[in-house]
Design a protein around this motif. Structure first.
Motif, PDB file in Angstrom:
ATOM      1  N   ARG A 111       1.163  -1.205   0.523  1.00 36.75           N
ATOM      2  CA  ARG A 111       0.245   0.180  -0.155  1.00 36.75           C
ATOM      3  C   ARG A 111       1.139   1.131  -0.020  1.00 36.75           C
ATOM      4  O   ARG A 111       0.487   2.132  -0.739  1.00 36.75           O
ATOM      5  CB  ARG A 111      -0.685  -0.035   1.390  1.00 36.75           C
ATOM      6  CG  ARG A 111      -1.608  -0.672   0.966  1.00 36.75           C
ATOM      7  CD  ARG A 111      -3.215  -0.548   2.141  1.00 36.75           C
ATOM      8  NE  ARG A 111      -4.383  -1.565   1.959  1.00 36.75           N
ATOM      9  CZ  ARG A 111      -4.597  -2.653   2.900  1.00 36.75           C
ATOM     10  NH1 ARG A 111      -3.617  -2.216   4.442  1.00 36.75           N
ATOM     11  NH2 ARG A 111      -5.196  -3.071   3.683  1.00 36.75           N
ATOM     12  N   GLN A 112       1.989   1.663   0.666  1.00 36.23           N
ATOM     13  CA  GLN A 112       2.765   2.299   1.027  1.00 36.23           C
ATOM     14  C   GLN A 112       3.323   2.275  -0.104  1.00 36.23           C
ATOM     15  O   GLN A 112       3.934   3.849  -1.040  1.00 36.23           O
ATOM     16  CB  GLN A 112       4.130   1.981   1.833  1.00 36.23           C
ATOM     17  CG  GLN A 112       3.912   2.209   3.730  1.00 36.23           C
ATOM     18  CD  GLN A 112       4.613   1.528   4.597  1.00 36.23           C
ATOM     19  OE1 GLN A 112       5.722   1.806   3.783  1.00 36.23           O
ATOM     20  NE2 GLN A 112       4.264   2.269   5.285  1.00 36.23           N
ATOM     21  N   ARG A 113       3.431   1.356  -1.254  1.00 33.23           N
ATOM     22  CA  ARG A 113       4.306   1.714  -2.357  1.00 33.23           C
ATOM     23  C   ARG A 113       3.787   2.057  -3.571  1.00 33.23           C
ATOM     24  O   ARG A 113       3.879   3.173  -4.125  1.00 33.23           O
ATOM     25  CB  ARG A 113       4.799   0.349  -2.707  1.00 33.23           C
ATOM     26  CG  ARG A 113       6.237  -0.371  -1.856  1.00 33.23           C
ATOM     27  CD  ARG A 113       6.789  -1.291  -2.519  1.00 33.23           C
ATOM     28  NE  ARG A 113       8.385  -2.173  -1.375  1.00 33.23           N
ATOM     29  CZ  ARG A 113       8.471  -3.404  -2.592  1.00 33.23           C
ATOM     30  NH1 ARG A 113       7.617  -3.887  -2.699  1.00 33.23           N
ATOM     31  NH2 ARG A 113       9.590  -3.353  -1.653  1.00 33.23           N
ATOM     32  N   VAL A 114       2.318   2.057  -3.143  1.00 28.86           N
ATOM     33  CA  VAL A 114       0.948   2.432  -4.068  1.00 28.86           C
ATOM     34  C   VAL A 114       1.049   4.276  -3.915  1.00 28.86           C
ATOM     35  O   VAL A 114       1.152   4.412  -4.946  1.00 28.86           O
ATOM     36  CB  VAL A 114       0.169   1.056  -4.462  1.00 28.86           C
ATOM     37  CG1 VAL A 114      -1.134   2.514  -5.139  1.00 28.86           C
ATOM     38  CG2 VAL A 114       0.289   0.091  -4.869  1.00 28.86           C
ATOM     39  N   ASP A 115       0.976   4.332  -3.072  1.00 27.63           N
ATOM     40  CA  ASP A 115       0.992   5.547  -2.740  1.00 27.63           C
ATOM     41  C   ASP A 115       1.915   6.576  -2.792  1.00 27.63           C
ATOM     42  O   ASP A 115       1.953   7.026  -3.677  1.00 27.63           O
ATOM     43  CB  ASP A 115       0.687   6.016  -1.327  1.00 27.63           C
ATOM     44  CG  ASP A 115      -1.021   5.249  -0.440  1.00 27.63           C
ATOM     45  OD1 ASP A 115      -1.346   5.165  -1.377  1.00 27.63           O
ATOM     46  OD2 ASP A 115      -0.762   5.033   0.777  1.00 27.63           O
ATOM     47  N   MET A 116       3.476   5.626  -3.197  1.00 28.64           N
ATOM     48  CA  MET A 116       4.111   6.717  -2.892  1.00 28.64           C
ATOM     49  C   MET A 116       4.484   6.841  -4.833  1.00 28.64           C
ATOM     50  O   MET A 116       4.556   7.447  -5.024  1.00 28.64           O
ATOM     51  CB  MET A 116       5.702   5.502  -3.101  1.00 28.64           C
ATOM     52  CG  MET A 116       7.075   6.667  -3.497  1.00 28.64           C
ATOM     53  SD  MET A 116       7.988   5.306  -2.765  1.00 28.64           S
ATOM     54  CE  MET A 116       8.342   3.661  -4.014  1.00 28.64           C
ATOM     55  N   LEU A 117       4.381   6.294  -5.758  1.00 24.75           N
ATOM     56  CA  LEU A 117       3.974   5.753  -6.229  1.00 24.75           C
ATOM     57  C   LEU A 117       3.103   6.832  -7.376  1.00 24.75           C
ATOM     58  O   LEU A 117       2.828   7.420  -8.374  1.00 24.75           O
ATOM     59  CB  LEU A 117       3.814   4.016  -7.921  1.00 24.75           C
ATOM     60  CG  LEU A 117       4.743   3.443  -7.292  1.00 24.75           C
ATOM     61  CD1 LEU A 117       4.496   1.834  -8.123  1.00 24.75           C
ATOM     62  CD2 LEU A 117       5.753   4.366  -8.457  1.00 24.75           C
ATOM     63  N   ALA A 118       1.806   7.212  -6.264  1.00 28.88           N
ATOM     64  CA  ALA A 118       0.221   7.952  -6.767  1.00 28.88           C
ATOM     65  C   ALA A 118       0.997   9.436  -6.869  1.00 28.88           C
ATOM     66  O   ALA A 118       1.071   9.654  -7.302  1.00 28.88           O
ATOM     67  CB  ALA A 118      -0.653   7.353  -6.470  1.00 28.88           C
ATOM     68  N   ARG A 119       1.435   9.183  -5.818  1.00 30.51           N
ATOM     69  CA  ARG A 119       2.829  10.740  -5.514  1.00 30.51           C
ATOM     70  C   ARG A 119       3.445  11.177  -6.632  1.00 30.51           C
ATOM     71  O   ARG A 119       3.539  12.393  -7.230  1.00 30.51           O
ATOM     72  CB  ARG A 119       3.173  10.954  -3.729  1.00 30.51           C
ATOM     73  CG  ARG A 119       2.316  10.839  -2.711  1.00 30.51           C
ATOM     74  CD  ARG A 119       2.828  11.496  -1.470  1.00 30.51           C
ATOM     75  NE  ARG A 119       2.166  10.525  -0.534  1.00 30.51           N
ATOM     76  CZ  ARG A 119       2.519   9.860  -0.032  1.00 30.51           C
ATOM     77  NH1 ARG A 119       3.720   8.768  -0.515  1.00 30.51           N
ATOM     78  NH2 ARG A 119       2.173   8.979   0.686  1.00 30.51           N
ATOM     79  N   HIS A 120       4.516  10.597  -6.981  1.00 31.52           N
ATOM     80  CA  HIS A 120       5.432  10.631  -7.940  1.00 31.52           C
ATOM     81  C   HIS A 120       4.809  10.880  -8.964  1.00 31.52           C
ATOM     82  O   HIS A 120       5.450  11.593 -10.552  1.00 31.52           O
ATOM     83  CB  HIS A 120       6.476   9.935  -8.594  1.00 31.52           C
ATOM     84  CG  HIS A 120       6.793   9.531  -6.562  1.00 31.52           C
ATOM     85  ND1 HIS A 120       8.262  10.691  -6.561  1.00 31.52           N
ATOM     86  CD2 HIS A 120       7.873   8.940  -6.137  1.00 31.52           C
ATOM     87  CE1 HIS A 120       8.339  10.673  -5.314  1.00 31.52           C
ATOM     88  NE2 HIS A 120       8.155   9.260  -4.822  1.00 31.52           N
ATOM     89  N   GLY A 121       3.357   9.990  -9.648  1.00 35.06           N
ATOM     90  CA  GLY A 121       2.777  10.340 -10.670  1.00 35.06           C
ATOM     91  C   GLY A 121       2.304  11.621 -11.089  1.00 35.06           C
ATOM     92  O   GLY A 121       0.692  11.495 -12.039  1.00 35.06           O
ATOM     93  N   GLY A 122       2.635  12.269  -9.520  1.00 39.47           N
ATOM     94  CA  GLY A 122       1.842  13.460  -9.819  1.00 39.47           C
ATOM     95  C   GLY A 122      -0.258  13.293  -9.537  1.00 39.47           C
ATOM     96  O   GLY A 122      -0.936  14.469  -9.009  1.00 39.47           O
ATOM     97  N   ARG A 123      -1.024  12.433  -8.787  1.00 39.40           N
ATOM     98  CA  ARG A 123      -1.950  12.033  -8.698  1.00 39.40           C
ATOM     99  C   ARG A 123      -2.007  12.775  -7.354  1.00 39.40           C
ATOM    100  O   ARG A 123      -0.460  12.207  -5.813  1.00 39.40           O
ATOM    101  CB  ARG A 123      -2.133  10.650  -8.291  1.00 39.40           C
ATOM    102  CG  ARG A 123      -2.726  10.437 -10.127  1.00 39.40           C
ATOM    103  CD  ARG A 123      -3.367   8.761  -9.596  1.00 39.40           C
ATOM    104  NE  ARG A 123      -4.176   8.276  -8.916  1.00 39.40           N
ATOM    105  CZ  ARG A 123      -4.856   7.387  -8.699  1.00 39.40           C
ATOM    106  NH1 ARG A 123      -3.862   6.225  -9.189  1.00 39.40           N
ATOM    107  NH2 ARG A 123      -5.505   7.707  -7.772  1.00 39.40           N
ATOM    108  N   MET A 124      -2.592  13.620  -6.283  1.00 37.81           N
ATOM    109  CA  MET A 124      -3.165  14.488  -5.191  1.00 37.81           C
ATOM    110  C   MET A 124      -3.521  12.857  -4.482  1.00 37.81           C
ATOM    111  O   MET A 124      -3.458  13.131  -3.379  1.00 37.81           O
ATOM    112  CB  MET A 124      -3.219  15.447  -4.893  1.00 37.81           C
ATOM    113  CG  MET A 124      -2.426  16.346  -5.451  1.00 37.81           C
ATOM    114  SD  MET A 124      -0.426  16.819  -4.840  1.00 37.81           S
ATOM    115  CE  MET A 124      -0.660  16.707  -3.039  1.00 37.81           C
ATOM    116  N   THR A 125      -4.438  12.948  -5.011  1.00 35.47           N
ATOM    117  CA  THR A 125      -4.789  11.743  -3.823  1.00 35.47           C
ATOM    118  C   THR A 125      -4.966  10.308  -4.398  1.00 35.47           C
ATOM    119  O   THR A 125      -4.550   9.734  -4.946  1.00 35.47           O
ATOM    120  CB  THR A 125      -6.891  11.116  -4.741  1.00 35.47           C
ATOM    121  OG1 THR A 125      -6.819  11.092  -6.285  1.00 35.47           O
ATOM    122  CG2 THR A 125      -7.627  12.582  -4.810  1.00 35.47           C
ATOM    123  N   LEU A 126      -4.945   9.585  -2.877  1.00 33.96           N
ATOM    124  CA  LEU A 126      -4.538   8.588  -2.749  1.00 33.96           C
ATOM    125  C   LEU A 126      -5.239   6.991  -3.045  1.00 33.96           C
ATOM    126  O   LEU A 126      -6.559   6.853  -2.931  1.00 33.96           O
ATOM    127  CB  LEU A 126      -3.452   8.184  -1.518  1.00 33.96           C
ATOM    128  CG  LEU A 126      -2.258   9.334  -0.727  1.00 33.96           C
ATOM    129  CD1 LEU A 126      -2.362   8.975   0.505  1.00 33.96           C
ATOM    130  CD2 LEU A 126      -1.455   9.340  -2.169  1.00 33.96           C
TER     131      LEU A 126
END
Length: 100
Positions: A80-95
């Motif tokens: 879950r933490q990895r998915v959230d990190m990828l979402a942040r780095h991908g520019g998505r603000m919503t997790l």
């Protein structure tokens, strides 16, 4: 029959713990299926609760079950933490996953 199923169950959980640290998904899925069958075999035997030998073996297996459960929970949180990190780095603000 129940003792054999319990041996398969114990061996399966031991192997499951080892496989959770690796990346052999195909073998992991096979072991999960084997554990499921062994557990169903134990459940199918209705009189296993009456035998002290069998209940003693179950008590020996329980630490393996708990270790596997803890490992699965840890790996789930890590993913879950990895998915959230990828979402942040991908520019998505919503997790995409929930936070506790």
């Amino acid at each position: 029959m129940t003792a054999q199923a319990l041996d398969r169950l114990g061996n399966g959980f031991s192997e499951l713990i080892e496989l959770l640290d690796g990346d052999d998904i195909e073998r992991l899925e096979t072991v999960i299926a084997e554990v499921r069958v062994a557990l169903e075999d134990v459940r199918a035997e209705g009189a296993w609760r009456d035998t002290h030998e069998v209940t003693g073996r179950i008590q020996q297996i329980m630490p393996l079950v708990e270790a596997a459960r803890i490992r699965v929970n840890f790996l789930t949180d890590l993913n879950r933490q990895r998915v959230d990190m990828l979402a942040r780095h991908g520019g998505r603000m919503t997790l995409s996953t929930y936070k506790r």
